[in-house]
Design a protein around this motif. Structure first.
Motif, PDB file in Angstrom:
ATOM      1  N   LEU A 132       2.124  -4.882   2.778  1.00  0.00           N
ATOM      2  CA  LEU A 132       0.826  -4.934   3.449  1.00  0.00           C
ATOM      3  C   LEU A 132       0.604  -6.359   3.930  1.00  0.00           C
TER       4      LEU A 132
ATOM      5  N   LEU B 145     -14.634   0.383   4.561  1.00  0.00           N
ATOM      6  CA  LEU B 145     -13.679   1.313   3.955  1.00  0.00           C
ATOM      7  C   LEU B 145     -13.653   2.644   4.722  1.00  0.00           C
ATOM      8  N   LYS B 146     -12.429   3.104   5.057  1.00  0.00           N
ATOM      9  CA  LYS B 146     -12.273   4.362   5.762  1.00  0.00           C
ATOM     10  C   LYS B 146     -11.535   5.336   4.855  1.00  0.00           C
TER      11      LYS B 146
ATOM     12  N   TYR C 284      -2.739   0.712  -4.238  1.00  0.00           N
ATOM     13  CA  TYR C 284      -2.455  -0.667  -3.826  1.00  0.00           C
ATOM     14  C   TYR C 284      -1.742  -1.385  -4.980  1.00  0.00           C
TER      15      TYR C 284
ATOM     16  N   THR D 142      -8.874   6.821   5.410  1.00  0.00           N
ATOM     17  CA  THR D 142      -7.428   6.548   5.405  1.00  0.00           C
ATOM     18  C   THR D 142      -7.057   5.377   4.497  1.00  0.00           C
ATOM     19  N   ASP D 143      -8.062   4.629   4.009  1.00  0.00           N
ATOM     20  CA  ASP D 143      -7.755   3.488   3.111  1.00  0.00           C
ATOM     21  C   ASP D 143      -7.530   3.932   1.666  1.00  0.00           C
TER      22      ASP D 143
ATOM     23  N   ARG E 159      -9.240  -6.084   9.014  1.00  0.00           N
ATOM     24  CA  ARG E 159      -9.929  -5.244   8.032  1.00  0.00           C
ATOM     25  C   ARG E 159      -9.345  -5.354   6.628  1.00  0.00           C
ATOM     26  N   MET E 160      -8.122  -5.838   6.552  1.00  0.00           N
ATOM     27  CA  MET E 160      -7.460  -6.017   5.234  1.00  0.00           C
ATOM     28  C   MET E 160      -7.158  -7.499   5.071  1.00  0.00           C
TER      29      MET E 160
ATOM     30  N   ILE F 262     -11.052  -5.147   1.553  1.00  0.00           N
ATOM     31  CA  ILE F 262     -11.006  -4.032   2.505  1.00  0.00           C
ATOM     32  C   ILE F 262     -12.407  -3.914   3.102  1.00  0.00           C
TER      33      ILE F 262
ATOM     34  N   LYS G 258       0.880  -1.171   0.000  1.00  0.00           N
ATOM     35  CA  LYS G 258       0.000   0.000   0.000  1.00  0.00           C
ATOM     36  C   LYS G 258       0.910   1.212   0.000  1.00  0.00           C
TER      37      LYS G 258
END
Length: 915
Positions: free
Chosen positions: A348, A375-376, A383, A378-379, A353-354, A372, A343
């Protein structure tokens, strides 16, 4: 030399021609008939030759060099000249061959019940391909083996192979059975094919082959490496031969080097991967086979796709939802494939969450997924999935995927006015689909073919021959358009390199226009003045096919214009009565938006070419000393197509000189198709070759001319080489009437013969079938009496002493062939006698040929060898029979040096003879 081994007549008169494989086949069609027949050779299946358009198919001689067994069969010679039915003769060609025999050895091992010994039976099988069927004999050492000669040996031919194979059975092997065996195959020396033999040494070590592969399976290598496959025989007597093969008959790589059982492939490529098999054979038992697989390491076709949250209806990416990124790579070998994820460039790892998952490594292509969850903000980022092989050897593949607030699924549209394109053949056209979205997916182009009443969609191929074509910018460029490229094209988003959502698609209609295709493109029409005729120009294809116009012209003069109705696909122009101004070049242009197609008709009154009649002898005759003549014969091609032929212009010049002599030959009446026309060339002063040109003339003018060369040899006197006389000139080639007979022979032609002549007797044309041609006959009406004789004497011939061979002694006089055609038709026919009159110190007459009685209403040929010892002449004597129906005629008298050849066939229009 390609001579036939044998030519024989079978029942039902089929001729069979046998020839040895590899020789040169020559079949000759001897054809009579006029006009000169067209000849074509065909074979039972397909053409007479494997090569298309072979000129030998249309010659009198069919020649096939180095004939193979597959070229045997029935050959047909077909001759046609537009008159009557075509003449067809067939001949069967049998190609003889004998291949080397092969001995194979098989054994059966069976265990007898409750006994401790093995019965071992060995079969030696001999096979050779041949035609005719082969005959086999066996020897053990020097001893011939026959059925019953040795109780331990059986010789038999299995019923189902019909004598093609002979098996030697050795039952309960004995010590004396271990020996050298020879199988001799024979076709009994047909066509000079000698016997062939094979040897096998049977001993107590004889065994089928077995092999080992000294290599890993599968063999995994990096591109560019050199690989060596080693196969060794681990058993078998005699020692087996080894060879490498690929499945399905595929060829080994071209760079391969083979040394016995070792196969070396330098600088291996991905294409060289696959299965390889080693085969071992020693003609004992079944061949041994072992296979290995070569895997060339490599990574190919990296793809990615983004799957939005499948539990919600819209295809967008939203905060708080789930999103999955998938990467797919094809790897060889699949189990070495490994993935890693980054990432924003940093490694990663899988977390709650991932979630990183991989498909089973044995499944190809391999896939990795990054889920993911929730999803936030910050994501958002880049990738990267990286694919590599565990043992290195090839560069890794990395794929970047951006996930951000601007990541949106694709939309697909066609620019305004671009969904229906019209172009013309030969153009270049761009089909365009606009795709939005981030990331932009690959566009897949395919064709939709409407078929059937329900317009069911069937797959049609793209212009490059594939089922679908990828495009990264949404543009499909098609160059050099053809009419076959018309149709509906579909563009659609692919699931990879973009969103894994239902594909978006659009359709574009492409119309390729082309000018009308018409027939005939060019044709020549010959017509007589005053006649009516019609010209037709036919439309085959056009696009657009509406609003088609036609325009007829004669030269630059416009005749008529018009428009096609929907029901018509042709246009006609009628000439009611052809006048002189109506000759010329007529054109018909059929036009649409894309251009024009043109039919051209050349209307002319030119007469067709005359066709020379070559089937007669080059009849040379002499009407005065040192002056020679030639009987020119021809027919007129399609005489009724144009105005009546008024005359022929005859041109003649000596070969090697430039000056032409010309004269006109007037024609009375109308010439019929196939009618034989005759003209006597006179005053040919020098024995030489002449070029003769014949041009038909009508009131239109000159027609098509035909040329031929006539050649004749030295004169008949003082030394005889060759004498021919058709009685065409009044001098009758210096023939004379005998003064001591009761009446004379009469020179006549059927065209001038009195119509009140006696019916049921005499000929209706000369020997060549010409009504204008002359012949000699005896008129037997009153005042002739039974037994009256008429004698005709040839010129006196001196002996040709120079022509006899140098080894001839003075007593070895040359032989001459005296030949003539006779017609003896009528119930009161008397006799026709031929005498050789020799002029020594005294005159002596010797009878050499005689025939009496009615021989039917046709010309027949007689040939007789004569052996004069001094100057001589021939005497033809006609004897009157018991009544008035007794006319005897003769024609085309020849004397040639040498023995008589076989007479030609009597009644065949077509005859095949073999050289």
């Amino acid at each position: 030399c390609g001579q036939a081994c044998n030519v024989e007549e079978e029942r039902y008169s089929e001729r069979v021609y046998t020839i040895r494989e590899g020789e040169t086949l020559e079949l000759q069609c001897l054809v009579t008939g006029h006009p000169r027949p067209q000849i074509r050779w065909t074979k039972t299946a397909g053409g007479a030759s494997d090569r298309q358009g072979d000129s030998s198919l249309h010659n009198e001689t069919l020649k096939i060099d180095n004939i193979s067994r597959h070229q045997g069969g029935r050959y047909y010679c077909k001759a046609e000249n537009g008159l009557g039915s075509p003449a067809i003769r067939s001949i069967r060609v049998d190609v003889y061959y004998l291949d080397d025999p092969v001995i194979t050895v098989h054994q059966s091992v069976g265990e007898a019940k409750e006994q401790f010994y093995f019965e071992r039976t060995v079969f030696l099988r001999c096979v050779a391909n041949s035609n005719p069927p082969v005959h086999y004999t066996w020897r053990r050492g020097r001893e011939a083996l026959t059925q019953g000669s040795d109780s331990g040996v059986e010789i038999y031919e299995p019923f189902f192979t019909q004598g093609e194979t002979k098996i030697l059975k050795l039952k309960n092997l004995r010590p004396q059975d271990y020996a050298e065996y020879t199988c001799i195959s024979s076709v009994r020396n047909v066509c000079g094919i000698g016997d062939k033999s094979a040897h096998f040494s049977l001993n107590n070590r004889t065994a089928p082959p077995s092999i080992k592969l000294l290599l890993d399976d599968p063999l995994v290598v990096n591109p560019g490496e050199t690989i060596t496959l080693v196969c060794v025989a681990s058993g078998g007597d005699p020692p087996p031969t080894l060879r490498w093969v690929r499945p399905g008959g595929e060829e080994l790589p071209r760079r391969s080097v083979i040394n016995g059982g070792t196969l070396t492939i330098p600088a291996v490529t991905v294409d060289d991967g696959g299965a390889y098999s080693c085969m071992a054979s020693n003609n004992v038992g079944n061949p041994a086979k072992k296979s290995t697989t070569i895997l060339v390491r490599g990574l190919r076709k990296g793809r990615f796709w983004i799957t939005p949250d499948p539990y919600h209806n819209d295809d967008n990416i939203q905060i708080g939802r789930e999103v999955k990124i998938s990467c797919q790579v094809e790897a060889t070998p699949p189990e070495e494939l490994q993935f890693s994820w980054l990432k924003n460039g940093r490694p990663l790892r899988s977390s709650e969450r991932m979630v990183i998952t991989h498909t089973d490594t044995d499944v190809s292509p391999g896939t990795t997924n990054l889920d993911i969850i929730d999803l936030k903000f910050t994501d958002f980022g880049t990738y990267t999935c990286v694919a590599s092989l565990r043992n290195g050897g090839t560069p890794e593949i990395s794929i970047d995927v951006n996930i951000s607030s601007t990541t949106v699924p694709p939309e697909l549209t066609v620019p305004r006015g671009r969904s229906h394109l019209i172009a013309q053949e030969g153009d270049t056209v761009d089909l365009q689909c606009l795709v939005s979205g981030k990331p932009k997916p690959i566009i897949l182009w395919s064709r939709v073919e409407e078929s059937g009443g329900a317009a069911a969609a069937a797959v049609a191929l793209m212009p490059d021959g594939s089922a679908e074509t990828e495009s990264y910018d949404g543009v499909l460029r098609i160059s050099n358009l053809t009419r076959e490229m018309s149709g509906t094209y579909r563009c659609q988003t692919s699931q990879y390199n973009g969103f894994n959502v239902k594909p978006r698609e659009a359709l574009i209609q492409l119309v390729v226009q082309f000018p009308p295709t018409v027939e005939p493109v060019y044709t020549e029409i010959r017509q007589a003045l005053g006649r009516a005729f019609s010209l037709t120009c036919r439309l085959l294809r056009a696009h657009p096919a509406r609003l088609l116009r036609y325009e007829w012209k004669l030269g630059s003069r416009l005749l008529t214009v018009g428009q096609f109705s929907d029901q018509r696909d042709d246009t006609n122009y009628l000439v009611r009565a052809l006048n002189r101004e109506g000759y010329g070049e007529y054109t018909c242009d059929i036009t649409n938006e894309a251009g024009a197609g043109r039919c051209t008709f050349l209307v002319t009154g030119k007469a067709y070419a005359p066709e020379f009649y070559y089937d007669t002898y080059s009849a040379l005759w002499e009407n005065q000393p040192r002056v020679y003549g030639f009987k020119l014969q021809w027919t007129q091609m399609e005489p009724n197509a144009v105005d009546r032929i008024l005359a022929y212009r005859l041109g003649i010049r000596q070969m090697g000189q430039s000056r032409w002599w010309e004269q006109e030959i007037p024609m009375e009446g109308t010439i019929q198709k196939g009618e034989l026309l005759t003209y006597n060339l006179t005053k040919l002063v020098k024995p030489d070759s002449y070029l003769v040109r014949l041009t038909p003339i009508t009131r239109y003018g000159e027609g098509d001319a035909t040329e031929r060369i006539i050649t004749y040899s030295a004169p008949v006197n003082p030394h005889l080489r060759e004498f021919r006389c058709g009685f065409e000139d009044e001098a009758m080639c210096l023939f004379s009437q005998d003064k001591t007979d009761e009446f004379d022979w009469t020179r006549h032609s059927a065209a001038t013969r009195d119509t009140k002549y006696t019916p049921n007797t005499g000929p209706s044309s000369d020997h060549t079938g010409s009504k204008q041609g002359f012949y000699m006959y005896i008129e037997t009406s009153r005042p002739r009496l039974d037994g009256d004789k008429a004698r005709l004497l040839s010129p006196i011939f001196n002996m040709n002493s120079k022509s006899s061979s140098s080894s001839s002694s003075a007593t070895n006089n040359p032989t001459y062939c005296f030949a003539f055609y006779y017609h003896m038709y009528g119930k009161h026919i008397g006799a026709l006698n031929v005498f050789l009159r020799q002029k020594g110190q005294t005159v002596s007459d010797t009878s050499v040929w005689s025939l009496t009685g009615n021989q039917g209403d046709r010309w027949r040929q007689a040939k007789v060898n004569i052996h004069p010892t001094t100057a001589f002449q021939m005497m033809m004597e006609g004897v009157r029979g018991s009544g008035i129906e007794g006319d005897i005629a003769i024609d085309d008298v020849t004397i040639e040096e040498g023995e008589c050849k076989d007479p030609p066939p009597k009644s065949l229009i077509l005859h095949i003879s073999l050289i």
